[in-house]
Write an enzyme that holds these catalytic residues in place. Structure first.
Site, mmCIF file in Angstrom:
data_model
loop_
_atom_site.group_PDB
_atom_site.id
_atom_site.type_symbol
_atom_site.label_atom_id
_atom_site.label_comp_id
_atom_site.label_asym_id
_atom_site.label_seq_id
_atom_site.Cartn_x
_atom_site.Cartn_y
_atom_site.Cartn_z
ATOM 1 N N SER A 421 0.851 -1.290 0.075
ATOM 2 C CA SER A 421 0.015 0.020 -0.116
ATOM 3 C C SER A 421 0.897 1.384 -0.126
ATOM 4 C CB SER A 421 -0.914 -0.104 1.324
ATOM 5 O OG SER A 421 -0.313 -0.439 2.270
ATOM 6 N N HIS A 442 -3.904 -3.373 -5.944
ATOM 7 C CA HIS A 442 -3.852 -3.113 -4.530
ATOM 8 C C HIS A 442 -5.580 -2.976 -4.131
ATOM 9 C CE1 HIS A 442 -3.854 0.559 -1.413
ATOM 10 N NE2 HIS A 442 -3.498 -0.518 -0.875
ATOM 11 N N GLU A 454 -7.190 -1.005 -7.240
ATOM 12 C CA GLU A 454 -6.425 -0.054 -7.800
ATOM 13 C C GLU A 454 -4.996 -0.995 -8.757
ATOM 14 O OE1 GLU A 454 -6.244 4.089 -5.211
ATOM 15 O OE2 GLU A 454 -4.857 2.315 -4.797
ATOM 16 N N ASN A 493 -5.642 6.108 -0.826
ATOM 17 C CA ASN A 493 -4.973 6.491 0.438
ATOM 18 C C ASN A 493 -4.475 7.845 0.596
ATOM 19 O OD1 ASN A 493 -5.282 3.953 1.467
ATOM 20 N ND2 ASN A 493 -3.446 3.280 1.340
HETATM 21 P P1 NAI Z 1 -0.506 -9.033 8.025
HETATM 22 O O1 NAI Z 1 0.523 -8.420 8.888
HETATM 23 O O2 NAI Z 1 -1.733 -9.273 8.468
HETATM 24 O O3 NAI Z 1 -0.012 -10.326 7.093
HETATM 25 C C1 NAI Z 1 1.176 -10.686 6.752
HETATM 26 C C2 NAI Z 1 1.438 -12.145 6.555
HETATM 27 O O4 NAI Z 1 2.428 -12.218 5.864
HETATM 28 C C3 NAI Z 1 1.338 -12.630 7.748
HETATM 29 O O5 NAI Z 1 0.552 -13.975 7.905
HETATM 30 C C4 NAI Z 1 2.907 -13.368 7.777
HETATM 31 O O6 NAI Z 1 3.111 -14.544 8.479
HETATM 32 C C5 NAI Z 1 3.134 -13.559 6.374
HETATM 33 N N1 NAI Z 1 4.577 -13.500 6.051
HETATM 34 C C6 NAI Z 1 5.581 -12.633 6.454
HETATM 35 N N2 NAI Z 1 6.848 -12.979 5.739
HETATM 36 C C7 NAI Z 1 6.409 -13.875 4.868
HETATM 37 C C8 NAI Z 1 7.176 -14.699 3.858
HETATM 38 N N3 NAI Z 1 8.623 -14.384 3.822
HETATM 39 N N4 NAI Z 1 6.581 -15.444 3.080
HETATM 40 C C9 NAI Z 1 5.207 -15.915 3.328
HETATM 41 N N5 NAI Z 1 4.588 -15.236 4.229
HETATM 42 C C10 NAI Z 1 5.020 -14.243 4.942
HETATM 43 O O7 NAI Z 1 -0.430 -7.960 6.854
HETATM 44 P P2 NAI Z 1 -1.726 -7.275 6.137
HETATM 45 O O8 NAI Z 1 -2.099 -6.326 6.830
HETATM 46 O O9 NAI Z 1 -2.394 -8.333 5.414
HETATM 47 O O10 NAI Z 1 -0.761 -6.600 4.874
HETATM 48 C C11 NAI Z 1 -0.131 -7.357 3.801
HETATM 49 C C12 NAI Z 1 0.307 -6.336 2.655
HETATM 50 O O11 NAI Z 1 -0.957 -5.659 2.132
HETATM 51 C C13 NAI Z 1 1.048 -5.140 3.091
HETATM 52 O O12 NAI Z 1 1.912 -4.773 2.078
HETATM 53 C C14 NAI Z 1 0.210 -3.961 3.259
HETATM 54 O O13 NAI Z 1 0.617 -2.690 3.003
HETATM 55 C C15 NAI Z 1 -1.007 -4.178 2.175
HETATM 56 N N6 NAI Z 1 -2.367 -3.773 2.603
HETATM 57 C C16 NAI Z 1 -2.819 -3.842 3.761
HETATM 58 C C17 NAI Z 1 -4.194 -3.327 4.031
HETATM 59 C C18 NAI Z 1 -4.846 -3.459 5.403
HETATM 60 O O14 NAI Z 1 -5.571 -2.622 5.560
HETATM 61 N N7 NAI Z 1 -4.313 -4.215 6.156
HETATM 62 C C19 NAI Z 1 -4.958 -2.532 2.805
HETATM 63 C C20 NAI Z 1 -4.296 -2.567 1.517
HETATM 64 C C21 NAI Z 1 -2.926 -3.204 1.471
#
Ligand code: NAI
Length: 652
Positions: A421, A442, A454, A493
């Protein structure tokens, strides 16, 4: 082939088979049957021709494979700006439907596929409606979504047929009614498998069963005093969803019935007058605009360009888990990879809950979606996937190492995408042999609810075919794809951040939290800036705020830092600007403020509209319409205002 009895008609044909007349609608030059003034005139004339025949009955059917009638031609409708012309169209519709209803022979509307708006009003003018039982068949009166209500007598006929307690919610929400439900509520007289549709329609003509009418209990509600009570309750329900000042149509509909009732004929004339008035409002004009903006976004994803069958998601957290579940529900094979087995377990649990909520008791579809979704601890799915979406935590190096690996293993023509993001696409792509392959997909949180996707690209870098294929993928999974230039905060955003920060600043100055939010909600925003900040998470707001500070030219309010430092992160920690219990915002009593509400509202909204203008000037999206579309479907920005750029233009 039976002879067509209609001479000089463009959109209808009339044939006789075994003493039954078949009136077929097949609107020329349109993919779906839509109602415009010419079609109405022909329907009227066709009824005259049918009246001359000596037949056992008439079946109205569609000549299109796309469905029965999709409703009024919104494009043509929008072009009518002269009130007299609009009045003539509505009256012509009333007359044609009345003629259809007055035919002395039994008449059947044979519905297969969409039967919406004016289409359902026409069907309701027939003695019987028969529908096929496929899930693609849907009946609705969605006019309220365009800021009006039914205008060809449908308000009266629907209430007469199924009673006010069923007809009003249908018109007030505009929701689709599926075939079996239509039969159950009495809207359809019969619901049969497609192979029996024709023979059953013929049987209806020959058997002439008693016509469906609202039950006696519903008719009692039409009595003077009861009508007032029912209307009052409906108004109360509607007011919790839409403010009359912004969305007058549902209120006008309730008033119409409360004043006239459906028993006599007064409601017909009043309906025409009411819909005419509503059609002239800014709300109706802007909601029609939103309808077109949505279609424009839909058209950006050409499903024929790319056929995704297998999606591989890396990172099964909040976003990755829901993206995977969503894609599985769209019929795709999905593999979900995470370094944590616990995370994978949580994904499966949450996904199953989501499937059950969505499909209720449809065990088959729940099972299908579950079958489609598979944990993949070691990432075996990468090499066979058509689309690979990375959604691990927001860290450049970690993401880079994922993409090095993915690029080496993925199929040559697979889409390689990140859900980042805030990290510039180019920075992640640097480590790839072919950085032009990387695209941003996105998604927004919650994935199940937010329609916008997006499509992030780096100008002059990202491969044009990849961008188009990513758009196509968006369409395949039922999202609205919007190409957005990779720059801090992308579009949504970036536009939201100044609005949120202005809200935080206002609160810091001493304006009560609920007052700040009320100013924005009164404008038509789905959520005030402080509730939004709490929902997104104050830590995330702080993080994104820091990234965007230079781009949007703001200084971060101290409150954000201090709240985060104190562990007050908003909804997820139970406390932020509001208190939260079990994910629900708790009421506050801090309404005491004597300042100028209008000024506060302007202050918040100006931040949002000004940032929109800047994004447009910088070419973040291609044009003002796409910007409005993105902001409406990405943030819920007051649809009745037609988008921030539209609102800006109207204000000037
Ligand atoms: P999160 O922290 O909830 O989930 C991340 C997951 O990735 C975890 O389950 C972790 O175990 C796993 N992980 C970490 N390293 C890894 C690897 N090397 N291989 C496989 N799995 C791995 O994060 P979230 O909130 O889901 O965000 C994920 C992405 O989406 C980020 O880039 C964030 O910026 C983006 N994003 C988040 C939004 C939100 O509202 N949370 C909205 C839009 C985009």
């Amino acid at each position: 082939m039976a002879k067509n009895l209609l001479k000089g008609f463009k959109h209808f044909s009339l044939t006789i088979e075994d003493d039954i007349a078949w009136l077929k609608i097949d609107v020329k030059g349109e993919a779906a049957n839509v109602i415009n003034p010419e079609v109405v005139t022909e329907l009227d004339n066709a009824c005259d021709e049918v009246a001359k025949l000596s037949v056992k009955g008439m079946i109205l059917c569609s000549g299109k494979s796309t469905g029965f009638i999709a409703g009024a031609d919104v494009k043509k409708f929008r072009e009518i700006t002269d009130p007299e012309e609009a009045k003539a169209f509505i009256q012509a519709g009333h007359t044609a439907c009345q003629k259809l209803e007055d035919l002395s022979i039994p008449t059947v509307a044979m519905v297969e596929g969409f039967c919406m708006g004016g289409g359902l009003e026409v069907a309701l003018s027939c003695d019987y409606i028969i529908v096929d039982d496929a899930p693609s068949t849907k009946l609705s009166l969605p006019e309220v979504k365009l800021g009006i209500h039914p205008g060809f007598g449908g308000t009266v006929r629907s209430i007469r047929k199924i009673g006010v307690l069923q007809a009003m919610p249908m018109m007030l929400t505009g929701k689709n009614i599926l075939p079996r439900q239509a039969k159950k509520m009495g809207l359809a007289d019969m619901c049969v498998p497609i192979r029996q549709l024709r023979s059953s329609a013929i049987q209806l003509v020959l058997r002439k069963p008693a016509k469906k009418q609202a039950p006696k209990s519903a008719k009692l509600l039409e009595m003077g005093p009861m009508r007032k009570v029912v209307a009052m309750q409906m108004r109360k329900q509607v007011s919790s969803k839409a403010i009359q000042e912004h969305y007058p149509a549902p209120y006008a509909l309730i008033n119409l019935w409360e004043t006239h009732g459906s028993a006599g004929n007064e409601m017909y004339a009043a309906e025409a007058e009411s819909v005419l008035q509503l059609g002239m409002t800014d709300t109706a004009r802007n909601l029609a605009r939103v309808f077109f903006l949505q279609n424009r976004l839909k058209s950006l994803g050409d499903k024929n360009l790319f056929t995704p069958k297998h999606v591989h998601v890396i990172g099964g957290g909040v976003m990755g888990g829901d993206i995977a579940a969503w894609c599985a529900m769209q019929g795709m094979k999905v593999t979900i990879q995470d370094i944590s087995t616990d995370a994978l377990g949580r994904v499966m649990g949450r996904a199953t809950k989501g499937f059950k909520r969505r499909y209720r008791k449809d065990k088959f579809r729940i099972m299908q979606a579950q079958d489609n979704l598979n944990p993949d601890l070691h990432g075996h799915g990468i090499k066979s996937a058509d689309v690979i979406i990375e959604a691990i935590y927001e860290n450049l190096e970690a993401k880079q190492s994922i993409f090095k690996d993915v690029e080496a293993k993925a199929k040559k023509d697979a889409i390689i995408a990140t859900n980042t993001s805030s990290i510039p696409l180019n920075d992640i792509a640097k480590v790839m042999k072919k950085p032009q392959r990387l695209v941003g997909l996105h998604f927004f949180n919650p994935v199940f609810k937010m329609p916008l996707l997006e499509i992030i690209y780096t100008p002059k870098k990202t491969n044009a075919t990849v961008i188009k294929q990513a758009q196509s993928f968006g369409a395949h999974i039922g999202k609205l794809p919007l190409p957005v230039k990779s720059s801090p905060g992308f579009l949504i955003n970036r536009i939201l951040m100044p609005y949120i920060l202005e809200g935080v600043t206002a609160q810091q100055e001493g304006i009560p939290v609920s007052v700040v939010d009320k100013a924005a909600v009164d404008y038509g925003m789905p959520m005030g800036p402080l509730e939004l900040a709490d929902t997104v998470g104050l830590d995330i707001c702080l993080h994104v705020g820091k990234i965007l500070a230079d781009t949007v030219g703001v200084t971060l309010p101290n409150t954000l830092d201090s709240e985060v430092a104190a562990g007050k992160l908003g909804k997820k920690s139970g406390e932020g600007f509001y208190q939260w219990k079990n994910g629900k915002k708790q009421k506050t009593n801090d309404n005491d403020w004597s300042g100028d509400m209008q000024q506060l509202q302007n202050r918040l909204i100006d931040k949002l509209t000004n940032e929109s203008q800047k994004c447009l000037d910088e070419g973040i999206v291609e044009d003002a319409d796409l910007l409005d579309a993105g902001v409406i479907f990405g943030t819920g920005f007051a649809p009745f205002r037609g988008g921030p750029m539209n609102a800006l233009n109207e204000a000037n």
